[in-house]
Design an enzyme around this catalytic site. Structure first.
Site, PDB file in Angstrom:
ATOM      1  N   GLY A 148       0.855  -1.367  -0.199  1.00 39.90           N
ATOM      2  CA  GLY A 148       0.090   0.103   0.079  1.00 39.90           C
ATOM      3  C   GLY A 148       0.878   1.163  -0.105  1.00 39.90           C
ATOM      4  O   GLY A 148       2.133   1.175   0.460  1.00 39.90           O
ATOM      5  N   CYS A 149       0.295   2.422  -0.462  1.00 39.00           N
ATOM      6  CA  CYS A 149       1.033   3.458  -0.764  1.00 39.00           C
ATOM      7  C   CYS A 149       1.657   4.338   0.569  1.00 39.00           C
ATOM      8  O   CYS A 149       2.886   4.372   0.674  1.00 39.00           O
ATOM      9  CB  CYS A 149       0.314   4.709  -1.388  1.00 39.00           C
ATOM     10  N   MET A 150       1.011   4.202   1.864  1.00 41.53           N
ATOM     11  CA  MET A 150       1.362   4.600   2.955  1.00 41.53           C
ATOM     12  C   MET A 150       2.295   3.840   3.643  1.00 41.53           C
ATOM     13  O   MET A 150       3.418   4.255   4.161  1.00 41.53           O
ATOM     14  CB  MET A 150       0.265   5.149   3.911  1.00 41.53           C
ATOM     15  N   ALA A 151       2.091   2.387   3.556  1.00 41.94           N
ATOM     16  CA  ALA A 151       3.028   1.330   3.936  1.00 41.94           C
ATOM     17  C   ALA A 151       4.146   1.305   3.251  1.00 41.94           C
ATOM     18  O   ALA A 151       5.333   1.535   4.024  1.00 41.94           O
ATOM     19  CB  ALA A 151       2.297   0.116   3.642  1.00 41.94           C
ATOM     20  N   ALA A 153       5.871   4.125   1.713  1.00 36.38           N
ATOM     21  CA  ALA A 153       6.450   5.200   2.311  1.00 36.38           C
ATOM     22  C   ALA A 153       7.068   4.905   3.480  1.00 36.38           C
ATOM     23  O   ALA A 153       8.282   5.284   3.816  1.00 36.38           O
ATOM     24  CB  ALA A 153       5.564   6.529   2.055  1.00 36.38           C
TER      25      ALA A 153
END
EC number: 1.2.1.38
Length: 339
Positions: A148-151, A153
């Site tokens: 996932g995108c937040m994960a 980063a």
């Protein structure tokens, strides 16, 4: 190679289509959307109104997936892929998945965050979790799940510290994200978001166990807070930690340099005036990372585009690596949106 895009009318699916239009090895011959089935792709996706490609490709129902695709990218909304996965795998041998389904195998985590996945029991499904910079492919897997995108980063920010055991176990992750991270179905209005900045999720988010899983047993408690920014795209993640006694700033800098020196799409910033910025990474498949140490504390920050490096871009990057192409094929002309 003939490829398909499942869920092509969402933000990530549209970005996949854009990236693959000029990919020399992957040719999109199928793209699904239940809402727009039968309609021309480039008339329904606003970003393609004036590009003149005229591929005459139309959206199709997912049930109409053909048998002649080498592989597919899935950008289906969370919960949809499990309902179709067995039928999809009867028609194609490999799925690169950017949605959350199948990232976990632990029943407790699935029950809390992805109950639709937990309901699927099939010997046909062999899934693996893949981070392009850190993982090896499981060639037996038929679903390759991207972070996932937040994960992603947060993992980029914390990984060198955790891998090299430079910090005390507990960390806190602070993530700011643009509105496209919620997808097209968000209930938040422009009036709610414009000129506003707010906490929208604390301690309980489906990307939280993903961060802990990727960092492994060396990490302790992972605190988490996500904030909504008044921007359309981009993620800025900060990881706060305490360095162990005897660890120096030089040790930390060396760890980041060693981790990312050979990574095509992660830029480790070292200059005193250099800091990760959304305008440097938005529109690209790059992530920028920098760690700063002061009096036993460490702040590691990362910027990336949630729709590219956090979704479509990393999926194309993964497919390039899987099929032993040059890693940046189809991604090498993307430049940041500055100013």
């Amino acid at each position: 190679m003939k490829v398909g895009i499942l869920g092509g009318s969402g933000y990530a699916g549209a970005e996949l289509y854009r990236l693959l239009l000029n990919h020399p090895n992957f040719n999109v011959t199928f793209i699904s959307s239940e809402k727009y089935a039968g309609k021309p792709v480039e008339k329904m996706l606003k970003g393609f109104a004036h590009n003149g490609h005229s591929h005459n490709l139309r959206f199709n129902h997912l049930d109409d997936l053909p048998f002649d695709l080498d592989f597919v990218f899935s950008a289906l909304p969370t919960g949809v892929l499990p309902k179709y996965v067995e039928k999809i795998l009867e028609k194609t041998s490999l799925i690169f998945n950017v949605s959350g389904d199948f990232r976990f195998k632990d029943a407790t985590t699935l029950q809390q965050y992805y109950p639709e996945t937990l309901a699927i029991e099939s010997d046909q499904i062999l899934s693996s979790y893949y981070i392009p910079e850190f993982s090896d492919f499981d060639k037996n897997a038929n679903i390759i799940n991207l972070p996932g995108c937040m994960a992603l980063a947060s993992i980029y920010a914390a990984y060198p510290l955790v891998k090299n055991k430079l910090i005390n176990p507990n960390i806190f992750v602070d993530v700011k994200t643009g509105s496209s991270g919620a997808g097209k179905s968000t209930k938040e209005t422009a009036a709610d978001r414009f000129g506003n900045f707010r906490l929208y999720r604390a301690f309980n988010h489906r990307h939280l166990p993903e961060i802990a899983m990727a960092l492994g047993s060396s990490v302790g408690k992972v605190g988490f807070a996500a904030y909504s920014l008044d921007i359309s795209r981009g993620i800025y993640a900060s990881v706060y930690s305490q360095i162990k006694k005897g660890v120096t700033e030089v040790d930390v800098k060396k760890a980041y340099f060693k981790t990312y020196k050979s990574c095509k799409f992660v830029a480790n910033l070292t200059g005193k005036q250099s800091v990760p910025m959304l305008k440097s990474t938005n529109g690209t498949n790059f992530a920028e990372v920098k760690a700063t140490v002061h009096e036993g504390q460490c702040i590691a920050v990362v910027s990336l585009d949630n729709l590219l490096k956090g979704a479509a871009g990393q999926a194309v990057q993964a497919a390039n690596k899987y099929y032993q192409l040059v890693e940046d094929t189809g991604l090498d002309t993307l430049a940041g949106m500055w100013p």
